[in-house]
Design an enzyme around this catalytic site. Structure first.
Site, PDB file in Angstrom:
ATOM      1  CB  CYS A   1      -0.929  -0.022   1.217  1.00  0.00           C
ATOM      2  SG  CYS A   1      -0.047   0.292   2.766  1.00  0.00           S
ATOM      3  N   PRO A   2       0.297   2.435  -0.211  1.00  0.00           N
ATOM      4  CG  PRO A   2      -1.142   4.066  -1.068  1.00  0.00           C
ATOM      5  CD  PRO A   2      -1.128   2.717  -0.431  1.00  0.00           C
TER       6      PRO A   2
END
Lengths: 851, 99
Positions: B9-10
């Site tokens: 994820c980011p």
């Protein structure tokens, strides 16, 4: 022989007060009669008058001409040319602390503003950060009573006498306030007021108006109003803002003439107040300043007005906004936000709650910082350094100790001797010294005996001007010629020793012989007092080392005296033979240059061999960047101006003395200051680590109604507990992450998180709102538990540690996917239980969580 | 079925690991053999080696960002989903394997 010099103004802000006063001073020193012509505007000015120079409104790149009444000698011509070509371009006003940039509003405040009835929000430019709450009090700004401007006088001589008495009165008032002030900005601004008062152009204008038959009051109003208007028409904002200073001087003069205008009388604030004025003179601001002044809305002013600088200096929230809009709310309870730039003229429950949250976070943080600041500081490996304060008046002592100073490392006594016709008497000095040591309580005060000479002459001493005062008759060198002066000071100091802890130190010692002589002098004064039956306590005697020869003889000096204090400013100037006040050579003056560090190392090694306590007072101590070097040098004490004390103590607690000694040796072996800077860049900024989670970060039953308020709340809790220095920036970082997709992960849980440089410590905080809130969660269910994770951006110097925190966060993320864990967390009944559960489940080492 | 998966994820602080947890838990419940590699703020963890890839039938990539070492999955059936889907409804991810 030339009589003229032409040039273009090289200053981006124009020829404003500071460069103008440099020119006026130079022309005065050279004894020239010189005029400056602004070829663009056609205005011209007497170069001896700062007011006239400033009023000539010389802007950037204006073509200018200096013309002399008599032909210039070639030496004078060269000197003026050098000033214009090399010194003037460097005389740029030091930018006043930049006003807080208007930040995007946090979503929580945006909600509060959106909920306001129309017309209840006044937007403005932020000029002094902070949040305040109080009733609106509109006052007349710096405005002169123009109706008096044509008032006829009685006998011109009578009017002149009155005017001169008023001028002397204002001069006395301002000088006394300069001396009493403990705030550097206040001192500087009051001194600028004194310079305006003494300006030859003002004197000339006042005299000619009296000659026309006006009263003293009328002359004051006309003269200052006309100068103020000239500035008001200037193309530079900076110059326009000086108009309030001139009108302020006019108001002071009027008050001393017995004329009390509305503007001259600042109201006594009876309750927390937000004052609204079109503009304020420095004196008006200072008269208003009290714990009741909760905020300031200024009209036409900008961020460089003196009122704005003072507001920042005294931490009074201020904005610039249309004063009329704010005045409409006279008497209303309002909230001002000087960081975000608005005034709320009606208070909703949400605005009150947000205000209260920030206020209490600030107070909690301040009391916590004071607590840490006032305890003595040691490096991480236990090497203690006394962090003391420099002062110049008795009044500053208690303020310095309130900032957390461990003592007073330098009391500059010479200020007691300035601006007088004769030296202060022994009794006068005794009472000041006694007051100082009494207010310092058990903490020691180091008094430096009078330090004057050719560069700062006193009329009553009649020291001749020297070609080279800095290498001349100054400091302790003058004591032999003025025995009464130093003996009466030493008598006063020794007598005051009964009332507290006091040390005496001589300035400008060059040899061990001089140190021994000074000690003998103190001893003879002590015997004299004792023979008169006056008791004296044991007083340590020391010297200031500010001359390279004394630094090289530190060991021999250290055997003659009880302590040494290094004056880093002068020692550095003498080492590089460069005046730091001279812009053309100031770049040579660099305390981080290896040559200077080597000298300091020799000095400290010498004094250590003599077993002599060694401190340092000077600007080198004030810059926390120098601290690793100073710790490496092994100083016992560092003394700086008091506001810097807490930051220095904080930095010291994160440093390791062994690695700082190695750093110092490496720095001494460097060839250039740039190499030293590169070494300092690598010094780890290891703040004392806070545990990942603690009870104060668990907020159950919190009064928040929305996601925005919940995030705002948690960020301010992190600020209150010292985990971020900028709650707003942290909040922004959290929202930046929210923008990618919602952190509501379902089952009533949300985990907002960020990795940001505004997070000073890795932190895990928990919030349970009083009622579940909407979060746009994956399952669209309301959220009852918010867990916020914040990681510092900088890779931790101890990388294993940084990873440890990430590992904990990763483990928590996995745990939240398990129903048993979610249920246990939801049913924990208080903050202690939440802490206990998390630390057990996440396997946090005992040191990491303090339930 | 033998399954390999990667989550990323980011920020790499939280969702990467939630998705990994969901895929592992659900995969096992459904009787699959599954190993999940995480590419988060700590870099690659629980890395999929040649032994893990040998005999694997499918690679689930629950990623919102470009992942590293994607070439390892060449020749394998690849199922790409968002991290959110893996967290919110892991069963739907496995249901797509049968399509």
């Amino acid at each position: 022989m030339p009589t003229e010099i032409s040039f273009r103004c090289p200053l981006p802000d124009g020829l404003h007060a500071r460069p103008a006063s440099l020119l006026a001073e130079l022309v005065g020193q050279m004894g020239l009669r010189l005029r400056l012509h602004n070829e663009r505007s056609g205005q011209s000015a007497n170069c001896a008058s700062v007011i006239e120079l400033v009023a000539a409104a010389v802007l950037f790149d204006d073509p200018c001409r200096l013309s002399a009444a008599e032909p210039l000698s070639s030496a004078d011509f060269e000197r003026l040319l050098a000033f214009i070509q090399s010194e003037l371009p460097l005389a740029e006003q030091q930018a006043p602390a930049a006003p807080a940039a208007a930040r995007g509003l946090s979503p929580a405040w945006q909600e509060a503003l959106d909920a306001l009835p129309p017309g209840k929000l006044v937007s403005g430019l932020p000029i002094s950060a902070g949040l305040g709450r109080g009733r609106i009090v509109p006052i007349a700004g710096a405005r002169l009573p123009l109706e008096l401007s044509r008032q006829p006088g009685r006998d011109p001589l009578l009017e002149l006498g009155q005017l001169e008495r008023a001028q002397a009165g204002v001069e006395l008032e301002l000088s006394a306030r300069v001396e009493a002030s403990t705030n550097a900005d206040e001192k500087e601004i009051l001194r600028a007021g004194l310079a305006l008062l003494r300006d030859p152009a003002l004197a000339q204008s006042l005299h000619s108006l009296l000659g026309e038959g006006l009263s003293a009051a009328a002359a004051v109003v006309s003269a200052l109003e006309s100068f103020a208007r000239q500035l008001g028409q200037s193309g530079s904002i900076y110059l326009r803002e000086r108009a309030a200073d001139l009108r302020g001087i006019g108001l002071l003069l009027l008050a001393h003439l017995g004329i009390h205008t509305e503007a001259a009388h600042s109201p006594q604030l009876e309750e927390d107040s937000i004052v609204v004025a079109e503009n304020l003179s420095p004196a008006q601001f200072l008269a208003l300043r009290s714990h009741r002044l909760a905020g300031l809305v200024l009209g036409e002013t900008g961020s460089t007005s003196h009122a704005a600088i003072l507001a920042r200096s005294f931490a009074v929230p201020a904005i610039a906004a249309p004063a009329a809009a704010a005045s409409a709310a006279a008497g209303e309870l309002c909230i001002i936000d000087g960081s975000r730039g608005f005034l709320l003229t009606e208070l909703t429950p949400l605005a009150e709650r947000l205000y209260e949250l920030e206020r209490s976070a600030r107070m909690e943080r301040a009391s916590q910082e004071l607590l840490t600041a006032s305890s003595t500081a040691s490096s991480a490996d236990g090497v203690a350094i006394e962090i003391a304060a420099n002062i110049a008046s008795a009044e500053e002592a208690s303020a310095a100790l309130e900032c957390g100073a461990d003592g007073i490392g330098l009391f500059r006594t010479e200020l007691l001797f300035y601006e007088r016709t004769q030296p202060p008497t022994e009794e006068e000095q005794y009472s000041i010294y006694r007051r100082t040591v009494e207010s310092a309580g058990p903490r020691a005060v180091i008094f430096r005996t009078i330090d004057i000479g050719g560069d700062k002459p006193l009329d009553y001493l009649q020291i001749q001007r020297e070609a080279n005062p800095f290498l001349g008759f100054r400091g302790l060198r003058i004591y032999g010629r003025f025995p009464e002066l130093i003996r009466s000071q030493l008598r006063a100091l020794l007598r005051a020793s009964l009332h507290g802890s006091l040390k005496i130190m001589a300035p400008m010692v060059s040899t061990a012989g001089e140190a021994a002589d000074f000690r003998a002098l103190v001893e003879s004064v002590r015997q004299e007092l004792q023979s008169e039956g006056l008791p004296v306590a044991a007083v340590p005697v020391g010297v200031m080392v500010e001359v390279p020869s004394a630094a090289l003889q530190a060991q021999e000096i250290g055997r003659k005296v009880d302590f040494i204090s290094v004056g880093s400013n002068d020692l550095c100037q003498y080492t590089f033979a460069a005046d730091r006040g001279n812009p053309a050579v100031a770049w040579l003056h660099n305390v981080r240059h290896p040559a200077f560090l080597r000298l300091l190392r020799l000095l400290c090694e010498g004094s250590r061999r003599a077993g002599c306590w060694t401190g340092l007072c000077g600007e080198m101590a004030g810059d926390p960047r120098n601290l690793p070097l100073l710790l490496g040098l092994g100083f016992d004490e560092l003394s700086l101006s008091s506001p810097g004390v807490p930051a220095l103590k904080r930095r010291l607690r994160g440093l390791d003395s062994t690695s700082c000694r190695a750093l110092l040796d490496a720095a001494c072996n460097c060839e250039s200051a740039e190499e030293v800077e590169a070494l300092l860049d690598k010094v780890g900024h290891a703040e004392a680590r806070l545990p990942l989670l603690s009870r104060e970060l668990v907020c159950l039953n919190a009064a928040v109604e929305t996601k925005a308020q919940a995030i705002h709340y948690l960020c301010h809790r992190l600020y209150a507990s010292g985990r971020t220095d900028d709650a707003d920036a942290l909040e922004q970082a959290i929202w930046q992450r929210e923008a990618t997709y919602s952190t509501g992960l379902g089952h009533g849980f949300a985990i907002p998180h960020c990795k940001s440089s505004s997070a000073a410590h890795a932190s895990l905080s928990v919030l349970r709102p009083a009622r579940p809130i909407h979060w746009a969660a994956l399952d669209e269910q309301p959220v009852h538990t918010v867990i916020m994770l914040c990681m510092p951006e900088q890779a931790d110097p101890a990388a294993a540690d940084g990873n440890l925190h990430l590992r904990v966060f990763a483990a928590l993320a996995r745990l939240l996917m398990r129903e048993e864990f979610r249920d246990a967390l939801s049913s924990a009944s208080d903050d202690a239980e939440v802490c206990e559960l998390l630390s057990r489940q996440l396997n946090l080492p005992g040191t990491e969580v303090q339930p | 079925m033998k399954i390999v998966a990667v989550t990323a994820c980011p920020t790499g602080i939280a969702h990467t690991y939630m998705a990994a947890e969901q895929l592992e838990k659900t995969g096992r419940e459904l009787g699959h053999t599954i190993k999940v590699e995480t590419q988060g703020a700590m870099g690659i963890e629980n890395e999929l080696g040649p032994g893990d890839l040998a005999g694997a039938e499918v690679a689930i990539l629950a990623c919102d960002i470009e992942i590293e070492k994607r070439e390892r999955f060449a020749g394998l059936r690849i199922l790409e989903v968002s991290v959110q889907t893996a967290i919110k409804d892991p069963r739907s991810v496995f249901a797509r394997l049968d399509q």
